[in-house]
Design a protein around this motif. Structure first.
Motif, PDB file in Angstrom:
ATOM      1  N   SER A   1       0.833  -1.217   0.000  1.00  0.00           N
ATOM      2  CA  SER A   1       0.000   0.000   0.000  1.00  0.00           C
ATOM      3  C   SER A   1       0.859   1.256   0.000  1.00  0.00           C
ATOM      4  CB  SER A   1      -0.929  -0.006   1.213  1.00  0.00           C
ATOM      5  OG  SER A   1      -1.793  -1.113   1.195  1.00  0.00           O
ATOM      6  N   ALA A   2       1.942   1.233   0.771  1.00  0.00           N
ATOM      7  CA  ALA A   2       2.836   2.383   0.819  1.00  0.00           C
ATOM      8  C   ALA A   2       3.500   2.613  -0.536  1.00  0.00           C
ATOM      9  CB  ALA A   2       3.897   2.177   1.899  1.00  0.00           C
ATOM     10  N   VAL A   3       3.927   1.536  -1.172  1.00  0.00           N
ATOM     11  CA  VAL A   3       4.562   1.642  -2.483  1.00  0.00           C
ATOM     12  C   VAL A   3       3.557   2.094  -3.541  1.00  0.00           C
ATOM     13  CG1 VAL A   3       5.669   0.301  -4.324  1.00  0.00           C
ATOM     14  CG2 VAL A   3       6.388  -0.007  -1.938  1.00  0.00           C
ATOM     15  N   GLU A   4       2.332   1.576  -3.464  1.00  0.00           N
ATOM     16  CA  GLU A   4       1.285   1.987  -4.408  1.00  0.00           C
ATOM     17  C   GLU A   4       0.968   3.472  -4.248  1.00  0.00           C
ATOM     18  OE1 GLU A   4      -1.903  -0.672  -3.463  1.00  0.00           O
ATOM     19  OE2 GLU A   4      -0.592  -2.399  -3.701  1.00  0.00           O
ATOM     20  N   ALA A   5       0.973   3.961  -3.011  1.00  0.00           N
ATOM     21  CA  ALA A   5       0.687   5.381  -2.752  1.00  0.00           C
ATOM     22  C   ALA A   5       1.752   6.281  -3.371  1.00  0.00           C
ATOM     23  CB  ALA A   5       0.597   5.638  -1.247  1.00  0.00           C
ATOM     24  N   LEU A   6       2.926   5.710  -3.608  1.00  0.00           N
ATOM     25  CA  LEU A   6       4.014   6.457  -4.239  1.00  0.00           C
ATOM     26  C   LEU A   6       3.869   6.464  -5.758  1.00  0.00           C
ATOM     27  CD1 LEU A   6       6.486   7.890  -2.894  1.00  0.00           C
ATOM     28  CD2 LEU A   6       7.846   5.894  -3.552  1.00  0.00           C
ATOM     29  N   GLY A   7       2.851   5.754  -6.259  1.00  0.00           N
ATOM     30  CA  GLY A   7       2.615   5.702  -7.692  1.00  0.00           C
ATOM     31  C   GLY A   7       3.321   4.568  -8.400  1.00  0.00           C
ATOM     32  N   LYS A   8       3.871   3.617  -7.638  1.00  0.00           N
ATOM     33  CA  LYS A   8       4.583   2.489  -8.232  1.00  0.00           C
ATOM     34  C   LYS A   8       3.636   1.293  -8.387  1.00  0.00           C
ATOM     35  CE  LYS A   8       8.489   4.744  -8.119  1.00  0.00           C
ATOM     36  NZ  LYS A   8       9.163   5.185  -9.358  1.00  0.00           N
ATOM     37  N   THR A   9       3.926   0.452  -9.349  1.00  0.00           N
ATOM     38  CA  THR A   9       3.113  -0.736  -9.596  1.00  0.00           C
ATOM     39  C   THR A   9       3.693  -1.935  -8.865  1.00  0.00           C
ATOM     40  OG1 THR A   9       2.485   0.062 -11.791  1.00  0.00           O
ATOM     41  CG2 THR A   9       2.205  -2.296 -11.360  1.00  0.00           C
ATOM     42  N   VAL A  10       2.821  -2.664  -8.187  1.00  0.00           N
ATOM     43  CA  VAL A  10       3.209  -3.897  -7.508  1.00  0.00           C
ATOM     44  C   VAL A  10       2.610  -5.077  -8.269  1.00  0.00           C
ATOM     45  CG1 VAL A  10       3.064  -5.229  -5.374  1.00  0.00           C
ATOM     46  CG2 VAL A  10       3.276  -2.735  -5.263  1.00  0.00           C
ATOM     47  N   PHE A  11       3.409  -6.093  -8.518  1.00  0.00           N
ATOM     48  CA  PHE A  11       2.943  -7.280  -9.220  1.00  0.00           C
ATOM     49  C   PHE A  11       2.749  -8.427  -8.235  1.00  0.00           C
ATOM     50  CE2 PHE A  11       4.957  -4.657 -12.377  1.00  0.00           C
ATOM     51  CZ  PHE A  11       4.145  -4.799 -13.500  1.00  0.00           C
ATOM     52  N   LEU A  12       1.667  -9.187  -8.424  1.00  0.00           N
ATOM     53  CA  LEU A  12       1.346 -10.294  -7.528  1.00  0.00           C
ATOM     54  C   LEU A  12       1.664 -11.625  -8.198  1.00  0.00           C
ATOM     55  CD1 LEU A  12      -2.097  -9.127  -6.075  1.00  0.00           C
ATOM     56  CD2 LEU A  12       0.210  -8.722  -5.163  1.00  0.00           C
ATOM     57  N   ILE A  13       2.176 -12.558  -7.387  1.00  0.00           N
ATOM     58  CA  ILE A  13       2.367 -13.927  -7.848  1.00  0.00           C
ATOM     59  C   ILE A  13       1.518 -14.840  -6.963  1.00  0.00           C
ATOM     60  CG2 ILE A  13       4.723 -13.371  -8.565  1.00  0.00           C
ATOM     61  CD1 ILE A  13       5.665 -15.238  -6.244  1.00  0.00           C
TER      62      ILE A  13
END
Length: 244
Positions: free
Chosen positions: A203-215
């Motif tokens: 959530s913190a990384v997403e708030a920075l505008g970065k994309t998180v990928f799920l496996i």
């Protein structure tokens, strides 16, 4: 035991990864006892988590952020159970964001990837840990997740249903959550400064505008939150023994 030559070469070419273990929670739903130190088939919950990180090939270092009162005990457990990758046990912060940020700042200077692991996920496997780290190496930010089985609804303060969500696109995210070091540090610093109500590091990384990928995560990678979770974890461990 010495590693085979080609295995040494392969490991030396990988980015250095430090695992940050969040272990500073208050265990409010465990009846006042520290869930991380509770025995799970004879071994403390936290030790089972640390052992998985110890056995993961792609984890080079472990840093644990915990409550000040538990620093000595956790350090002792690391020595007793042979958690040799643990370089530091530090005092955590008032929130999860602060605890993980403090641990991140203690990572070795040559660390390229940071893997944030809940101390209360003792059934995580080295295989899953290595898989998430490998994914983050490729895309910069990755986490394991499993499909949501139940129907999920949003409700108002009066308990009335406002919306039923499409569960086909919903995922329950687990740990470890792995990021490029600079990205995670910047995200946690921003979340702390803005006092964002983030519930995980993605959530913190997403708030920075970065994309998180799920496996794909693991069904057994549950988080110990209540006494019932300990019961389920014991059953899973027993089933694993019977499958050997």
């Amino acid at each position: 035991m010495k590693l085979p030559f080609w295995k040494k070469i392969r490991q030396s070419s990988r980015p250095r990864c430090t695992a940050l273990v969040a272990a500073a929670g208050n265990s409010t739903r465990m009846g006042g006892v520290n869930k991380l130190l509770q025995p799970l088939d004879g071994v403390p919950v936290l030790v089972r988590t640390l052992t998985a990180l110890q056995r993961a090939e792609r984890v080079n270092e472990i840093i644990i952020a915990t409550r000040e009162d538990d620093i000595m005990e956790i350090s002792r457990l690391c020595h007793t159970y042979g958690i040799t990758k643990c370089s530091k046990v530090i005092r955590g912060g008032e929130t999860r964001v602060h605890s993980v940020l403090l641990a991140a700042l203690e990572a070795s200077s040559d660390t390229e990837l940071l893997a944030v692991q809940d101390g209360a996920r003792p059934l995580v496997t080295p295989l899953l840990i290595d898989a998430v780290i490998a994914a983050a190496e490729r895309c910069g930010a990755a986490a394991p997740a499993i499909p949501v089985k139940d129907t999920v609804k949003t409700v108002g303060t009066d308990g009335a249903v406002e919306q039923t969500l499409d569960r086909s696109s919903l995922r329950a995210v687990q740990t470890p959550q792995v990021f490029q070091s600079a990205i995670l540090k910047a995200a946690l610093q921003s979340a702390a400064e803005q006092q964002l109500p983030v519930t995980d590091d993605c959530s913190a990384v997403e708030a920075l505008g970065k994309t998180v990928f799920l496996i794909d995560g693991e069904e057994e990678n549950l988080k110990i939150t209540t006494p019932m979770d300990l019961f389920f974890a014991e059953a899973i461990l027993q089933a694993r023994k019977e499958q050997r």
